[in-house]
Motif scaffolding. Structure first.
Motif: not given
Length: 357
Positions: A222, A236, A247, A266, A279, A281
């Motif tokens: 991300c 995350w 992570v 991730l 999930y 971000c």
């Protein structure tokens, strides 16, 4: 002249010896003083004042302190600040020069450029009111001395700094003066600067956020870029809870335009296919009241090994359109060619049948 050392010195003016990482609720005022006698391509002495990582003024050994453009009005209205800054720079220049000569003799250093730096300043937490003052020295890019506000003594992390520590500790009359500046005067300065510079010091710029992946087996990164100031937080989540396992958080890095970037990876090995939608971000920036939330979605991931479905479909459509356009152009060209050739063939037949023409 040591060219390698001089190149390092150019970096020193930007990547100064001791930097404090500020949390999202802390403001800081820092004064950096750097002495480097013998360097030819940079000033022998440089002093820089920085508020919340924004430079407000500087000075060197040949001129008085000069405020930056946005701060000219403030220093015109508060000349005592500029006078204090100029006096500090002047005194530090002469003191640093003599100290470097003492250290060179003590350490048997006779050649090359040597660097003595000092960073002093304070941090103020605008939520809790907590104040933290600091005063640190560095010599040749290594920690040299640090002032302990609790014991009002200097700490020497290197053996060759002990003699200097003892000499500094012997000047007891300087302790209260130093403490007064770090605990009272510096925070007062900082609050004045923040009130004046609020308009441009705390202007938050949100980033663009993308999901990136190098290969099908690589983690999903991300990535946020283009934010300002450098006080971003990214993590995350799964079902709204922050993840700490699987992570890999990155560091905040500068961009060429003065903004910053940050990534957090991730590992997909810990994510089952049916759980992807659980999930996301999250990016948060100090100075902005909104979050940027990016869902873990395969169609949004930018990769080097494949394209999202919607991009692939677009490429296919464009290919079909391009093929049809090329075919149409070719057909028109053939028809035009045949029309051009027809009159010429007719003329040739006429000349054969009627030679008298």
């Amino acid at each position: 002249m040591n060219v390698k050392m001089e190149k390092k010195m150019k970096c020193v003016l930007i990547l100064l010896l001791c930097c404090h990482a500020a949390s999202p609720v802390k403001h800081s005022l820092k004064y950096f003083f750097t002495e480097s006698p013998g360097a030819q391509s940079i000033p022998e002495f440089v002093a820089v004042a920085i508020v919340d990582d924004v430079q407000i003024g500087d000075s060197n050994s040949v001129r008085e302190a000069t405020p930056k453009k946005d701060w000219i009005k403030f220093f015109e209205d508060h000349p005592q600040h500029l006078q204090w800054y100029s006096l500090q720079s002047h005194d530090s220049h002469h003191f640093f020069k003599a100290t470097i000569e003492t250290l060179r003799q003590r350490l048997n250093q006779t050649e090359g450029v040597h660097i003595l730096q000092r960073m002093k300043g304070c941090e103020w937490d605008d939520e809790t009111g907590e104040i933290n003052g600091y005063d640190q020295y560095g010599y040749d890019r290594e920690d040299f001395l640090a002032y302990d506000l609790k014991t009002l003594t200097w700490i020497a992390p290197k053996p060759h700094a002990v003699l200097t520590k003892m000499r500094f500790d012997a000047h007891e009359h300087q302790f209260e003066s130093n403490k007064n500046f770090l605990v009272y005067q510096c925070p007062d300065f900082l609050k004045e600067y923040l009130r004046y510079g609020k308009r441009f010091l705390q202007t938050a710029v949100l980033p663009s956020v993308s999901l990136l992946q190098k290969s099908s087996s690589s983690p999903v990164s991300c990535h946020a870029t283009g934010f300002y100031p450098d006080r971003g937080l990214m993590f995350w989540r799964k079902d709204g809870e922050e993840l700490h396992e699987g992570v890999d958080p990155g560091e905040i890095l500068p961009n060429n335009d003065g903004t910053f970037q940050l990534s957090v990876d991730l590992k997909l090995s810990s994510v089952t296919p049916e759980d992807w939608e659980r999930y996301d971000c999250v990016f948060q920036l100090f100075g902005a009241n909104e979050y940027i939330i990016t869902k873990l979605d395969k169609t949004l991931i930018r990769t080097n090994w494949g394209k999202p479905a919607h991009i692939t479909a677009t490429v296919v459509v464009l290919a079909i359109i391009l093929t049809a356009a090329v075919a149409a152009v070719a057909a028109v060209a053939v028809i035009a060619y045949k029309r051009k050739k027809a009159p010429a063939n007719a003329s040739e037949q006429s000349e054969t049948l009627n030679p008298q023409t």
